[in-house]
Design an enzyme around this catalytic site. Structure first.
Site, PDB file in Angstrom:
ATOM      1  N   ASP A  90      -3.622 -33.022  -5.483  1.00 40.69           N
ATOM      2  CA  ASP A  90      -5.054 -32.359  -6.843  1.00 40.69           C
ATOM      3  C   ASP A  90      -3.945 -31.360  -7.823  1.00 40.69           C
ATOM      4  O   ASP A  90      -3.515 -30.340  -7.872  1.00 40.69           O
ATOM      5  CB  ASP A  90      -6.138 -31.457  -6.491  1.00 40.69           C
ATOM      6  CG  ASP A  90      -6.702 -31.648  -4.519  1.00 40.69           C
ATOM      7  OD1 ASP A  90      -6.798 -32.807  -4.560  1.00 40.69           O
ATOM      8  OD2 ASP A  90      -7.882 -31.609  -4.834  1.00 40.69           O
ATOM      9  N   LYS A 153     -11.986 -32.506 -10.655  1.00 43.47           N
ATOM     10  CA  LYS A 153     -11.986 -31.717  -9.825  1.00 43.47           C
ATOM     11  C   LYS A 153     -12.166 -31.195 -11.075  1.00 43.47           C
ATOM     12  O   LYS A 153     -11.663 -30.301 -12.142  1.00 43.47           O
ATOM     13  CB  LYS A 153     -11.483 -31.657  -9.325  1.00 43.47           C
ATOM     14  CG  LYS A 153     -11.052 -30.028  -8.410  1.00 43.47           C
ATOM     15  CD  LYS A 153     -10.140 -30.366  -6.922  1.00 43.47           C
ATOM     16  CE  LYS A 153      -9.636 -29.205  -7.138  1.00 43.47           C
ATOM     17  NZ  LYS A 153      -8.683 -28.638  -5.745  1.00 43.47           N
ATOM     18  N   LYS A 183     -15.317 -33.834  -7.789  1.00 42.83           N
ATOM     19  CA  LYS A 183     -15.096 -32.788  -6.183  1.00 42.83           C
ATOM     20  C   LYS A 183     -15.401 -31.041  -7.154  1.00 42.83           C
ATOM     21  O   LYS A 183     -14.788 -30.925  -8.212  1.00 42.83           O
ATOM     22  CB  LYS A 183     -13.491 -32.649  -6.195  1.00 42.83           C
ATOM     23  CG  LYS A 183     -12.908 -31.475  -4.934  1.00 42.83           C
ATOM     24  CD  LYS A 183     -12.079 -31.414  -4.204  1.00 42.83           C
ATOM     25  CE  LYS A 183     -11.752 -30.649  -3.771  1.00 42.83           C
ATOM     26  NZ  LYS A 183      -9.993 -30.132  -3.283  1.00 42.83           N
TER      27      LYS A 183
END
Length: 230
Positions: A90, A153, A183
């Site tokens: 991430d 995300k 996300k």
């Protein structure tokens, strides 16, 4: 339609990114994630490598939490994390570049990390949505898609502007369609929060308080009972 406890757990990256986290804390995180049926654990790169039970993925972060790292440094960090067993990375974008609509720079930054995260490993791109205008959210998501990311995300959970919102998740989903995962992370602390994010379009959730969220699930309704492992 009621979302089962197991189905909700399958959306979750069970997360521990506190600076004071110890190896013992990570061991406890792994055990709890396995018990709860989470999709993955997410830990700081310095905590790798870790041993996890079969079926539990390992995620880590890159350029975290500010995103103000040279792209080459982000790429090197991502490559080392994958070499040490990370299944998913991430990364944080340079948020200022998105605020200033320098989306070509955002795309190049993501592409550098994508090149270091091989096929078969997942790259999620943290855009810090609470700090962005709607136009910047759309531009950052498009840059992530064009750079070959697998997910966009919302948040690091460390930015003073805040974490995930239903509005941001919905806009991100509308922008990337079915091509990428979305996300929701940062400030998702209750079952109601989690269900709201899923209904808005999230296919993964970043949670540090997973047990509490799952314990609060009874009676909460959702439009989606699918598997969150995008």
């Amino acid at each position: 339609m009621t979302l089962s406890r197991a189905s909700l757990a399958s959306y979750v990256d069970h997360t521990l990114l506190k600076p004071e986290a110890t190896p013992a804390d990570v061991d406890a995180l792994i055990a709890e994630a396995h018990e709860l049926g989470a999709f993955s654990i997410c830990v700081s790169p310095s905590m790798l490598p870790v041993e996890v039970p079969e079926g539990l993925a390992v995620a880590t972060v890159c350029g975290f939490p500010s995103g103000k790292h040279h792209s080459q440094i982000k790429a090197a960090e991502a490559a080392l994390s994958v070499a040490q067993g990370a299944d998913e990375v991430d990364m944080v974008i340079d948020v200022a570049a998105a605020i200033e609509s320098r989306f070509e720079d955002v795309q190049k930054d993501i592409a550098a990390v994508r090149a270091a995260v091989p096929e078969g490993k997942i790259l999620k791109v943290i855009i810090e949505s609470a700090a962005l205008s709607d136009e910047a959210i759309v531009g950052a998501c498009r840059a992530a898609a064009d750079a070959g990311a697998d997910f966009v995300k919302t948040s690091t959970g460390f930015h003073p502007a805040g974490g995930a919102s239903e509005h941001a998740v919905r806009l991100m989903r509308e922008t990337v369609g079915d091509a990428l995962g979305v996300k929701a992370s940062g400030g998702v602390r209750t079952a109601d929060d989690a269900i709201a994010m899923i209904n808005a379009g999230a296919s993964r959730l970043g949670l540090s308080g997973t047990r509490g969220v799952l314990d609060g699930l009874d009676g909460v309704q959702t439009d989606d009972a699918g598997d969150g492992g995008y």
